[in-house]
Write an enzyme that holds these catalytic residues in place. Structure first.
Site, mmCIF file in Angstrom:
data_model
loop_
_atom_site.group_PDB
_atom_site.id
_atom_site.type_symbol
_atom_site.label_atom_id
_atom_site.label_comp_id
_atom_site.label_asym_id
_atom_site.label_seq_id
_atom_site.Cartn_x
_atom_site.Cartn_y
_atom_site.Cartn_z
ATOM 1 C CD GLU A 209 -3.125 -0.924 0.471
ATOM 2 O OE1 GLU A 209 -3.414 0.248 0.165
ATOM 3 O OE2 GLU A 209 -3.806 -1.896 0.121
ATOM 4 C CB CYS A 243 -1.496 7.547 1.423
ATOM 5 S SG CYS A 243 -3.054 6.826 1.953
HETATM 6 P P1 NAD Z 1 8.173 4.706 5.023
HETATM 7 O O1 NAD Z 1 8.157 3.903 3.789
HETATM 8 O O2 NAD Z 1 9.333 5.569 5.301
HETATM 9 O O3 NAD Z 1 8.009 3.770 6.318
HETATM 10 C C1 NAD Z 1 7.011 2.780 6.410
HETATM 11 C C2 NAD Z 1 7.503 1.648 7.292
HETATM 12 O O4 NAD Z 1 8.671 1.089 6.712
HETATM 13 C C3 NAD Z 1 7.858 2.078 8.699
HETATM 14 O O5 NAD Z 1 7.376 1.122 9.608
HETATM 15 C C4 NAD Z 1 9.380 2.110 8.697
HETATM 16 O O6 NAD Z 1 9.937 1.753 9.925
HETATM 17 C C5 NAD Z 1 9.736 1.079 7.642
HETATM 18 N N1 NAD Z 1 10.978 1.426 6.932
HETATM 19 C C6 NAD Z 1 11.436 2.661 6.623
HETATM 20 N N2 NAD Z 1 12.592 2.598 5.952
HETATM 21 C C7 NAD Z 1 12.872 1.281 5.805
HETATM 22 C C8 NAD Z 1 13.941 0.561 5.209
HETATM 23 N N3 NAD Z 1 14.954 1.172 4.614
HETATM 24 N N4 NAD Z 1 13.898 -0.790 5.259
HETATM 25 C C9 NAD Z 1 12.882 -1.436 5.855
HETATM 26 N N5 NAD Z 1 11.858 -0.797 6.464
HETATM 27 C C10 NAD Z 1 11.850 0.537 6.440
HETATM 28 O O7 NAD Z 1 6.814 5.564 5.002
HETATM 29 P P2 NAD Z 1 6.338 6.672 6.017
HETATM 30 O O8 NAD Z 1 7.199 7.878 5.855
HETATM 31 O O9 NAD Z 1 6.170 6.085 7.366
HETATM 32 O O10 NAD Z 1 4.872 6.973 5.442
HETATM 33 C C11 NAD Z 1 4.636 7.844 4.393
HETATM 34 C C12 NAD Z 1 4.461 7.105 3.071
HETATM 35 O O11 NAD Z 1 3.498 6.081 3.199
HETATM 36 C C13 NAD Z 1 3.932 8.010 1.965
HETATM 37 O O12 NAD Z 1 4.582 7.706 0.777
HETATM 38 C C14 NAD Z 1 2.465 7.647 1.885
HETATM 39 O O13 NAD Z 1 1.861 7.928 0.658
HETATM 40 C C15 NAD Z 1 2.516 6.190 2.178
HETATM 41 N N6 NAD Z 1 1.228 5.746 2.696
HETATM 42 C C16 NAD Z 1 0.467 4.921 1.931
HETATM 43 C C17 NAD Z 1 -0.787 4.532 2.389
HETATM 44 C C18 NAD Z 1 -1.688 3.628 1.605
HETATM 45 O O14 NAD Z 1 -2.653 3.129 2.187
HETATM 46 N N7 NAD Z 1 -1.448 3.367 0.336
HETATM 47 C C19 NAD Z 1 -1.231 4.976 3.636
HETATM 48 C C20 NAD Z 1 -0.404 5.816 4.364
HETATM 49 C C21 NAD Z 1 0.822 6.187 3.896
#
Ligand code: NAD
Length: 456
Positions: A209, A243
């Site tokens: 997602e 998002c």
């Molecule tokens: P992110 O991708 O930075 O982090 C998401 C998760 O991944 C966190 O739990 C984090 O600890 C983990 N993570 C981060 N870097 C990582 C790595 N290098 N290796 C493994 N795991 C890692 O996202 P965010 O900043 O927390 O959230 C914002 C993003 O999420 C935006 O792009 C937004 O559009 C998206 N989002 C999508 C939805 C949806 O339903 N499609 C909903 C909310 C947010």
């Protein structure tokens, strides 16, 4: 206890078969609801701490979404779980065929910080309804909500069934290196690629997602007042950190000025002359994210807003124009209250432009012209479309919520959550009759082929 032994514990519990029983799943969902309501006040407090989220916004966009998902699932789970009888084809005569849903096993749910309660607990509802054990990895950034999430999970469940493991990149990397049976990831497209690669190593099925740039198209002749009111609401909800927030405005030349005035009117009506001091206006989650957004302010001409409040990490609702196509604000997901404007004079220009940023998670069009709406729906690909509103399409339990291509793979909510977290197993009960022609040595090949062709 280390991650490895937590997974082993869950594996033992899953193998006992307990989680597959309908009664167990129903009772688990009820326990989850009880624990959420028990800690409801703590959830409001934590969302206030993490994002300055107002109580009503917190209820509507986080708590209610999860409770509604639990209610909907409790209402339909028995029906969803029943094996489905299907016809098995003449060649299988005599036989009975069924599709039986079965849980994957251990599901890993990784969630982001922007709706830190909803996006952790909503997939959990689906995973439990399917009969899985679950490991939750909340975002390390929304710390307060993670704290209350731990309390909720520990009140409702034993760790051999649902376990929560807080931590950052190192913990997630460790979790991803372990063999689990399903990965449900919500987050950025960049990290989504890391998750997909790790899942591929173990051939683990995955739902992604993700995010992206969701366009908001405003056509001439639409109800501009209604459009402006709804767009201001959706763009500024959670301080723009949604998002499916409208990322940029794509407006017909003829109505641009009028729309800008209405946007300003509603932004002031909702959050006052100085949103930086308004208690209902969400803050940017961290200093790092705030700094990134303040840089994006430089990518165009500010025609409204632009004010920043470093002390409480708030950025005023801002309209930008004249942003170069290759600027960061026009190429990166904005994820904040900054709204760049581009204009069109012919609806046919739109799909070509939208495609440049990959397939969006959501696409919005405000129009009264059925032909134009149809043209956009037909000529663009996106996770979902919402006509004459923003964000509301994901509130319905009957609509699958998910992205496509760059904005994700798979979907959930309602029955789609149950489908996501279960495998459809084909089961055929075969009778004892066998036609002679089935077995070698084959005789009368030509007439058998003829007969089979006739049966098609
Ligand atoms: P992110 O991708 O930075 O982090 C998401 C998760 O991944 C966190 O739990 C984090 O600890 C983990 N993570 C981060 N870097 C990582 C790595 N290098 N290796 C493994 N795991 C890692 O996202 P965010 O900043 O927390 O959230 C914002 C993003 O999420 C935006 O792009 C937004 O559009 C998206 N989002 C999508 C939805 C949806 O339903 N499609 C909903 C909310 C947010």
């Amino acid at each position: 206890m280390n991650i490895n032994s937590k997974i082993e514990e869950q594996q033992k519990f899953f193998d006992s078969g307990v989680t597959k029983s309908l009664n167990f799943r129903i009772s688990a969902l009820k326990k989850l609801k009880e624990a959420i309501l028990f800690y409801e006040e703590d959830i409001y407090l934590s969302l206030k701490t993490d994002l300055n989220k107002n109580r009503q916004e917190a209820y509507m966009t986080e708590i209610h979404m999860v409770l509604a998902e639990i209610q909907h699932t409790l209402k339909h789970l028995k029906k969803w779980s029943k094996p489905k009888r299907v016809t098995s084809g003449l060649l299988n005569f005599p036989s009975k065929a069924f599709i039986k849903t079965e849980p994957y096993g251990i599901v890993l749910v990784i969630s982001p910080w922007n709706y830190p309660f909803q996006l952790l607990f909503s997939p959990l509802v689906g995973a439990i309804s399917g009969g899985n054990c679950v490991i939750l990895k909340p975002s390390e950034i929304s710390e307060a909500t993670t704290e209350v999430s731990i309390k909720i999970i520990e009140r409702a469940f034993e760790p051999n069934f649902v376990s929560i493991i807080p931590g950052g990149v190192d913990v997630t990397t460790e979790l991803l290196s372990q063999k689990t049976d399903y990965i449900f990831f919500t987050g950025s497209t960049m990290v989504g690629k890391i998750v997909a690669k790790a899942a591929a190593e173990n051939l683990t099925p995955v739902t992604l997602e993700l995010g992206g740039k969701s366009p908001c198209i405003v056509d001439k002749g639409c109800d501009l007042k209604l459009a402006a009111k709804r767009i201001v609401w959706g763009k500024l909800l959670n301080g723009g950190q949604t998002c499916v927030a409208p990322d940029y405005l794509y407006i017909h030349n003829d109505v641009k000025e009028q729309f800008i005035n209405l946007f300003i009117k509603y932004a002031k009506e909702f959050y006052g002359e100085d949103p930086g001091t308004h208690d209902h206006y969400c803050k940017v989650i961290t200093k790092k994210h705030y700094d990134r957004l303040t840089q994006l302010l430089k990518d165009g001409k500010v025609i409204y807003g632009g004010g920043v409040h470093k002390e409480n990490q708030k950025i005023h609702p801002t309209l930008l124009e004249d942003c170069p196509q290759d600027s960061r604000v026009m190429t990166e997901e904005i994820f904040g209250p900054i709204f760049p404007i581009i204009t069109f004079s012919n609806i046919k220009e739109i799909p070509v432009y939208v495609k440049k940023s990959g397939k969006p998670l959501a696409l919005y069009i405000f129009s009264k012209n059925i032909k134009n709406i149809g043209y956009i729906v037909e000529h663009t690909s996106s996770g979902g479309v919402c006509v004459n509103d923003v964000i509301s399409h994901l509130v319905s339990s009957n609509l699958p919520f998910g992205g496509v291509g760059d904005s994700g793979t798979g979907a959930y909510h309602g029955i789609d959550s149950f489908k996501t977290f279960t495998h459809n197993k084909s089961v055929l009960y075969k009778g004892t009759f066998d036609p002679k022609i089935k077995f070698p040595p084959y005789k009368n090949e030509t007439s058998v082929i003829k007969l089979l062709k006739k049966l098609l």
